[in-house]
Design a protein around this motif. Sequence first.
Motif, PDB file in Angstrom:
ATOM      1  N   ARG A 217       0.956  -0.950   0.147  1.00 23.48           N
ATOM      2  CA  ARG A 217      -0.247  -0.173   0.051  1.00 23.48           C
ATOM      3  C   ARG A 217       0.901   1.373  -0.076  1.00 23.48           C
ATOM      4  N   SER A 218       1.825   1.407   0.787  1.00 23.75           N
ATOM      5  CA  SER A 218       2.789   2.523   0.752  1.00 23.75           C
ATOM      6  C   SER A 218       4.179   1.955   1.097  1.00 23.75           C
ATOM      7  N   ALA A 219       4.978   2.309   0.055  1.00 23.74           N
ATOM      8  CA  ALA A 219       6.549   1.799   0.346  1.00 23.74           C
ATOM      9  C   ALA A 219       7.042   2.604   1.332  1.00 23.74           C
ATOM     10  N   ASN A 220       8.128   1.807   1.942  1.00 26.55           N
ATOM     11  CA  ASN A 220       8.644   2.265   3.381  1.00 26.55           C
ATOM     12  C   ASN A 220      10.249   2.515   2.660  1.00 26.55           C
ATOM     13  N   TYR A 221      11.044   3.355   3.508  1.00 22.52           N
ATOM     14  CA  TYR A 221      12.388   3.422   3.397  1.00 22.52           C
ATOM     15  C   TYR A 221      13.013   2.455   4.293  1.00 22.52           C
ATOM     16  N   SER A 222      14.034   1.679   3.651  1.00 26.41           N
ATOM     17  CA  SER A 222      14.650   0.745   4.412  1.00 26.41           C
ATOM     18  C   SER A 222      16.234   0.752   4.253  1.00 26.41           C
ATOM     19  N   ALA A 309      19.035   7.925  -0.029  1.00 20.31           N
ATOM     20  CA  ALA A 309      18.283   6.755   0.144  1.00 20.31           C
ATOM     21  C   ALA A 309      17.707   6.298  -1.152  1.00 20.31           C
ATOM     22  N   GLU A 310      17.075   7.280  -1.893  1.00 24.29           N
ATOM     23  CA  GLU A 310      16.419   6.840  -3.188  1.00 24.29           C
ATOM     24  C   GLU A 310      17.352   6.536  -4.229  1.00 24.29           C
ATOM     25  N   GLN A 311      18.728   7.047  -4.224  1.00 23.10           N
ATOM     26  CA  GLN A 311      19.667   6.621  -5.132  1.00 23.10           C
ATOM     27  C   GLN A 311      20.155   5.128  -4.937  1.00 23.10           C
ATOM     28  N   LYS A 312      20.133   4.930  -3.578  1.00 18.87           N
ATOM     29  CA  LYS A 312      20.620   3.439  -3.316  1.00 18.87           C
ATOM     30  C   LYS A 312      19.434   2.548  -3.862  1.00 18.87           C
ATOM     31  N   ILE A 313      18.027   2.779  -3.516  1.00 14.31           N
ATOM     32  CA  ILE A 313      16.973   2.097  -3.953  1.00 14.31           C
ATOM     33  C   ILE A 313      17.180   1.616  -5.436  1.00 14.31           C
ATOM     34  N   LYS A 325       8.301   2.274  -7.932  1.00 22.76           N
ATOM     35  CA  LYS A 325       7.459   1.904  -6.854  1.00 22.76           C
ATOM     36  C   LYS A 325       7.547   1.862  -5.533  1.00 22.76           C
ATOM     37  N   LEU A 326       8.837   1.375  -5.417  1.00 22.17           N
ATOM     38  CA  LEU A 326       9.684   0.854  -4.034  1.00 22.17           C
ATOM     39  C   LEU A 326      10.258   2.168  -3.265  1.00 22.17           C
ATOM     40  N   ILE A 327      10.040   3.440  -3.954  1.00 27.08           N
ATOM     41  CA  ILE A 327      10.483   4.378  -3.542  1.00 27.08           C
ATOM     42  C   ILE A 327       9.424   5.396  -2.827  1.00 27.08           C
ATOM     43  N   PRO A 328       9.330   5.661  -1.624  1.00 24.68           N
ATOM     44  CA  PRO A 328       7.898   6.033  -0.884  1.00 24.68           C
ATOM     45  C   PRO A 328       8.030   7.669  -1.555  1.00 24.68           C
ATOM     46  N   ASN A 329       6.687   8.062  -1.666  1.00 25.11           N
ATOM     47  CA  ASN A 329       6.452   9.372  -2.103  1.00 25.11           C
ATOM     48  C   ASN A 329       5.437  10.139  -1.203  1.00 25.11           C
TER      49      ASN A 329
END
Length: 542
Positions: A217-222, A309-313, A325-329
Amino acid sequence: MSARTEDAARANRIDTVDAVVVGAGFAGLYAVYKLRSLGLTVRGIETAAGVGGTWYWNRYPGARCDVESVDYSYSFSPELEQEWNWSEKYATQPEILAYINHVADRFDLRDHFLFETRVTSAELDEESLRWEVRTDRGDVLTAQYCIFATGALSTANMPNIPGRESFSGDTHHTGHWPHEGVDFTGKKVGVIGTGSSGIQSIPLIAEQADHLYVFQRSANYSVPAGNMSWDDEMRRAIKAGYAERRRLSRESGGGSPYNAHPKSALEVSEEERRAAYEERWKLGGVLFAKTFPDQTRTDAANATAREFAEQKIRRLVDDPAIAEKLIPNDHPIGTKRIVTDTHYFETYNRPNVTLVDLKETPIESITRSGITTTDTEYTLDTLVFATGFDAMTGALDRMRIVGRAGVSLAECWSEGPKTYLGVGVPGFPNMFVVTGPGSPSVLANMVLGAEQHIDWIAACIEHLWENDYDAIEATVPATDRWVEHCRELASTTLFPLANSWYMGANIPGKPRVFMPYIGGFGAYGKILAEVADEGFRGFDFC
Ligand code: FAD
């Protein structure tokens, strides 16, 4: 005889004790230990068949702590610190449960508990100022002190998806995982939820399953956990410095011996900032969210962490569309509990894993054979709910707790929880909540948080004795001021912007209030100490 067999056969108890402690997790066990050492008669009550709390219930694959085990462990006994050997930086659930069982045996705590017993109500007798605690086994316990060590993350949340009961395959919630484990071999598995439990379990379920569908439902930072095994040399070094480690933890923002970078994320050069993020990323763990002190305070500072973090993903996920899609917005990084993982994002590179983005194609229903979204039907053998908890207030809400004038805690908290210091509630004398709303609780190392509260509660009881009082009760003005202080602190951060479980946002109808105290573990400890030194300022005695 095991606790289960013994307890299954027992007759109900009608008892009078000094203190009832509800819960046999880290907090409840220590409460029993501490109050017993004051000479009180104590009865513990626990729904589960054994000790462990969180670590009894959450047996899903990949379950681990995200605070280093050497810190996420009791500090009250230097001997215990020296004798226990953690095998890894972040211990697995079985190892933590083994540790808690060891503690229960070593300090002879088990026999104080009634297991497989749920507290259904606790009512104050206003005349005697004693609590009458009732259970689902017909027990009636009368006690002067009632201590709720019922856990901030102990009430599993099952989403109300139409047709949920109709699914014919196996269904599991990560927070109630079967003790014998689950074999996913050859199975088509659906995991609903991508919070901590989902992110920890997904890589391991994917390794076994024929096919895994992740319903997000919502992507999360990990952040990578950066887990590692400890060797003897490392353990020796940690043990030699334990006292200092604990001192630093008690003074820190989050209850572990680390502090943020001394400067703002925006004060340092681009190069220095990247280096700081890179270092935290490599170190692993939740501390990434605290690299810079202003990271969760201003959009601009947060954006720098987010971008990193988003660059890492993007680098970890092969398919750019899936990476997006895996990057939270929908939330600033760190304002939902940041997750720590082992190869989570890489799992989406596997051919047997499909990400279903529920923002694009919401679930319509669960059917006999699987999940139907607005787009298609997924046929499944096993359904895993990694849907988290009714956090911080869930366990308390599920009991009938009645204080002065017959007013219930549920009524007092109808607009959100209101406590003084996270421990006391006006109208509920001699009732204490451990790591409750209004305390650092889930924002800090909760083992040290539980010890901090219980030591303070014990000091409070000693204060009653010394002054010949029967009861202590938070006053309304002190509580109102504390609630306002907590709200103000939260409003200086980005946290209220996220639809997080800190805000109660995962539970339909729950008041939207930022529940924990966000001023830092060390700062909070100082306030507790000052309040005690000033004769428990803000409390009434009688
Ligand atoms: P719990 O361990 O939740 O124990 C409460 C107990 O009360 C439960 O056993 C429950 O059955 C019992 N209970 C509740 N209501 C009743 C009732 N009415 N009658 C009888 N019994 C009742 N925190 C950290 O600081 N660091 C971490 O790394 C970390 N990792 C976590 C990982 C997972 C998967 C989860 C779910 C949580 C994690 N936490 C972590 C938070 C964790 O909950 C706490 O650290 C800690 O275990 C809480 O201990 P506790 O004793 O307060 O509560």
